[in-house]
Write a protein that holds these residues in place. Structure first.
Motif, mmCIF file in Angstrom:
data_model
loop_
_atom_site.group_PDB
_atom_site.id
_atom_site.type_symbol
_atom_site.label_atom_id
_atom_site.label_comp_id
_atom_site.label_asym_id
_atom_site.label_seq_id
_atom_site.Cartn_x
_atom_site.Cartn_y
_atom_site.Cartn_z
ATOM 1 N N TYR A 12 44.821 -55.779 1.817
ATOM 2 C CA TYR A 12 46.052 -55.128 1.362
ATOM 3 C C TYR A 12 47.142 -55.370 2.410
ATOM 4 O O TYR A 12 47.421 -54.516 3.252
ATOM 5 N N PRO A 13 47.787 -56.536 2.364
ATOM 6 C CA PRO A 13 48.741 -56.912 3.416
ATOM 7 C C PRO A 13 49.994 -56.051 3.455
ATOM 8 O O PRO A 13 50.699 -56.055 4.470
ATOM 9 N N ASP A 14 50.275 -55.332 2.374
ATOM 10 C CA ASP A 14 51.454 -54.464 2.380
ATOM 11 C C ASP A 14 51.179 -53.140 3.086
ATOM 12 O O ASP A 14 52.117 -52.387 3.380
ATOM 13 N N GLN A 15 49.906 -52.857 3.394
ATOM 14 C CA GLN A 15 49.553 -51.573 4.006
ATOM 15 C C GLN A 15 48.851 -51.711 5.356
ATOM 16 O O GLN A 15 48.840 -50.755 6.142
ATOM 17 N N TYR A 18 46.569 -57.732 9.523
ATOM 18 C CA TYR A 18 45.411 -58.584 9.785
ATOM 19 C C TYR A 18 45.893 -59.775 10.610
ATOM 20 O O TYR A 18 46.305 -60.805 10.050
ATOM 21 N N ASP A 19 45.819 -59.673 11.915
ATOM 22 C CA ASP A 19 46.359 -60.727 12.770
ATOM 23 C C ASP A 19 45.670 -62.065 12.525
ATOM 24 O O ASP A 19 46.312 -63.125 12.572
ATOM 25 N N TRP A 20 44.391 -62.039 12.237
ATOM 26 C CA TRP A 20 43.619 -63.283 12.098
ATOM 27 C C TRP A 20 44.024 -64.096 10.871
ATOM 28 O O TRP A 20 43.782 -65.306 10.826
ATOM 29 N N LEU A 21 44.670 -63.450 9.900
ATOM 30 C CA LEU A 21 45.073 -64.174 8.702
ATOM 31 C C LEU A 21 46.143 -65.226 8.977
ATOM 32 O O LEU A 21 46.346 -66.130 8.167
ATOM 33 N N ALA A 22 46.802 -65.117 10.116
ATOM 34 C CA ALA A 22 47.813 -66.114 10.467
ATOM 35 C C ALA A 22 47.196 -67.510 10.555
ATOM 36 O O ALA A 22 47.884 -68.513 10.363
ATOM 37 N N GLU A 23 45.901 -67.576 10.831
ATOM 38 C CA GLU A 23 45.204 -68.851 10.954
ATOM 39 C C GLU A 23 44.482 -69.256 9.670
ATOM 40 O O GLU A 23 43.817 -70.299 9.632
ATOM 41 N N VAL A 24 44.595 -68.417 8.623
ATOM 42 C CA VAL A 24 43.896 -68.702 7.359
ATOM 43 C C VAL A 24 44.901 -68.573 6.210
ATOM 44 O O VAL A 24 44.909 -67.575 5.478
ATOM 45 N N PRO A 25 45.750 -69.555 6.021
ATOM 46 C CA PRO A 25 46.802 -69.460 5.003
ATOM 47 C C PRO A 25 46.272 -69.167 3.601
ATOM 48 O O PRO A 25 46.939 -68.473 2.821
ATOM 49 N N LEU A 27 44.151 -67.194 2.578
ATOM 50 C CA LEU A 27 43.861 -65.780 2.321
ATOM 51 C C LEU A 27 45.091 -64.891 2.517
ATOM 52 O O LEU A 27 44.974 -63.667 2.486
ATOM 53 N N GLN A 28 46.234 -65.492 2.680
ATOM 54 C CA GLN A 28 47.437 -64.696 2.923
ATOM 55 C C GLN A 28 48.107 -64.221 1.634
ATOM 56 O O GLN A 28 48.957 -63.333 1.672
ATOM 57 N N ALA A 29 47.732 -64.782 0.498
ATOM 58 C CA ALA A 29 48.326 -64.355 -0.774
ATOM 59 C C ALA A 29 47.886 -62.933 -1.101
ATOM 60 O O ALA A 29 46.794 -62.492 -0.737
ATOM 61 N N ASP A 30 48.754 -62.222 -1.795
ATOM 62 C CA ASP A 30 48.455 -60.824 -2.143
ATOM 63 C C ASP A 30 47.632 -60.786 -3.435
ATOM 64 O O ASP A 30 48.067 -60.263 -4.461
ATOM 65 N N GLU A 31 46.424 -61.339 -3.382
ATOM 66 C CA GLU A 31 45.592 -61.401 -4.574
ATOM 67 C C GLU A 31 44.118 -61.147 -4.261
ATOM 68 O O GLU A 31 43.230 -61.698 -4.900
ATOM 69 N N PHE A 32 43.914 -60.284 -3.268
ATOM 70 C CA PHE A 32 42.545 -59.982 -2.865
ATOM 71 C C PHE A 32 42.326 -58.476 -2.811
ATOM 72 O O PHE A 32 41.710 -57.949 -1.893
ATOM 73 N N GLU A 64 42.669 -48.165 7.317
ATOM 74 C CA GLU A 64 41.837 -48.946 6.410
ATOM 75 C C GLU A 64 40.734 -48.074 5.824
ATOM 76 O O GLU A 64 40.462 -48.116 4.623
ATOM 77 N N ALA A 65 40.074 -47.283 6.670
ATOM 78 C CA ALA A 65 38.996 -46.416 6.191
ATOM 79 C C ALA A 65 39.510 -45.430 5.148
ATOM 80 O O ALA A 65 38.863 -45.194 4.118
ATOM 81 N N ARG A 66 40.681 -44.860 5.379
ATOM 82 C CA ARG A 66 41.258 -43.908 4.410
ATOM 83 C C ARG A 66 41.608 -44.604 3.102
ATOM 84 O O ARG A 66 41.385 -44.055 2.008
ATOM 85 N N LEU A 67 42.182 -45.805 3.201
ATOM 86 C CA LEU A 67 42.564 -46.550 2.000
ATOM 87 C C LEU A 67 41.347 -46.843 1.129
ATOM 88 O O LEU A 67 41.383 -46.648 -0.096
ATOM 89 N N ILE A 68 40.247 -47.303 1.728
ATOM 90 C CA ILE A 68 39.080 -47.668 0.939
ATOM 91 C C ILE A 68 38.415 -46.424 0.363
ATOM 92 O O ILE A 68 37.915 -46.455 -0.775
ATOM 93 N N ASN A 69 38.427 -45.323 1.090
ATOM 94 C CA ASN A 69 37.908 -44.082 0.514
ATOM 95 C C ASN A 69 38.707 -43.679 -0.719
ATOM 96 O O ASN A 69 38.135 -43.223 -1.715
#
Length: 279
Positions: A12-15, A18-25, A27-32, A64-69
């Protein structure tokens, strides 16, 4: 057959950051998000899942924990448990556990393959991982193949904590010699407080996706070393989409296991998950 996916990521990139996503283009789309996962899993026989933390920035771990709950409480979410992100090397670890504790919290993970090797060797780190055992929480081990001896050392230091080794210990399935991986995995498997997750290996396969031929050495070795009572299935979506689809991964795994009897498959795909993650 009921399948519990014990390794499902949601991004959920809007909330969250994820620093590591900068190296994984890819997975950067908002579709996960959860709805996208359901779409990917619907033809795979997956009926429910365990959320696996996504290595968010440290300051966003409680968020993150609160969001998934919150997501898990939605009708038909299918989320049976949460493995939350953590940093056992910090002194505030116990208070952090208190902060995120809910009935859905089943375990914690610190991605060690991106940390210096000596992080898991510190006494504070090990003391806090032992604390997980006292609280009936497990610890997922995410290691490179060349770090498996670090995992064995940590497991030995925390005999009362349940460990789950992610991604078959990350063998290179592109044609490399697997002897060292097998030897190190064998040493690790000697310890009763560790089980192994058959997950994550599509990205270690040759380009084009996880064929049955490519994944067979890893799958068969893990089952041989750990036995059917100590293996779990994990989809590792959406990371698995970096080399194929979730359906392609599941179909290839089914092909490798097509001669196994139903009792064994039930252990891999659901019964062990229910017991080990206390679902």
């Amino acid at each position: 057959m009921n399948r519990i996916d014990t390794h499902q990521h949601l991004i959920y990139p809007d909330q969250l950051s994820y620093d590591w996503l900068a190296e994984v283009p890819a997975l950067q789309a908002d579709e996960f998000r959860l709805e996208h996962y359901h779409e990917a899993a619907k033809d795979c026989g997956i009926t429910s899942s365990v959320f696996m933390e996504v290595d968010v920035a440290a300051e966003h771990q409680p968020r993150e924990a609160r969001l998934i709950n919150k997501l898990a409480a939605e009708p038909n979410s299918g989320i049976l448990g949460i493995v939350a992100s953590c940093r056992p090397e910090v002194t505030e670890f116990a208070s952090y556990l208190d902060l995120i504790e809910t009935p859905l919290l089943k375990g914690l993970r610190r991605v060690l393959h991106v940390a210096p090797d000596d992080v898991s060797e510190g006494e504070l780190f090990r003391s806090n991982v032992r604390l997980l055992g006292e609280r009936n929480l497990s610890f997922d081990l995410c290691l490179r193949a060349d770090q498996l001896t670090l995992g064995t050392s940590l497991i030995q230091a925390c005999p009362d904590t349940q460990f789950i080794l992610d991604h078959c210990g990350n063998p290179d399935l592109t044609g490399s010699d697997l002897t060292q991986w097998k030897n190190d995995l064998s040493d690790l498997a000697q310890h009763d407080n560790v089980v192994c997750k058959i997950s994550g290996i599509p990205v270690n396969c040759p380009e084009g996706g996880p064929t049955a031929e490519a994944i067979r050495p890893a799958v068969e070795t893990v089952i041989e070393l750990f036995g059917w009572d100590r293996v779990l299935f994990g989809g590792d979506w959406p990371v698995c989409t970096l080399n194929g689809t979730l359906k392609q991964w599941v179909d290839s795994l089914d092909e490798v296991l097509r001669h196994e009897d139903e009792n064994k498959l039930n252990k891999l795909f659901s019964e062990n998950a229910q017991r080990i993650y206390r679902l």
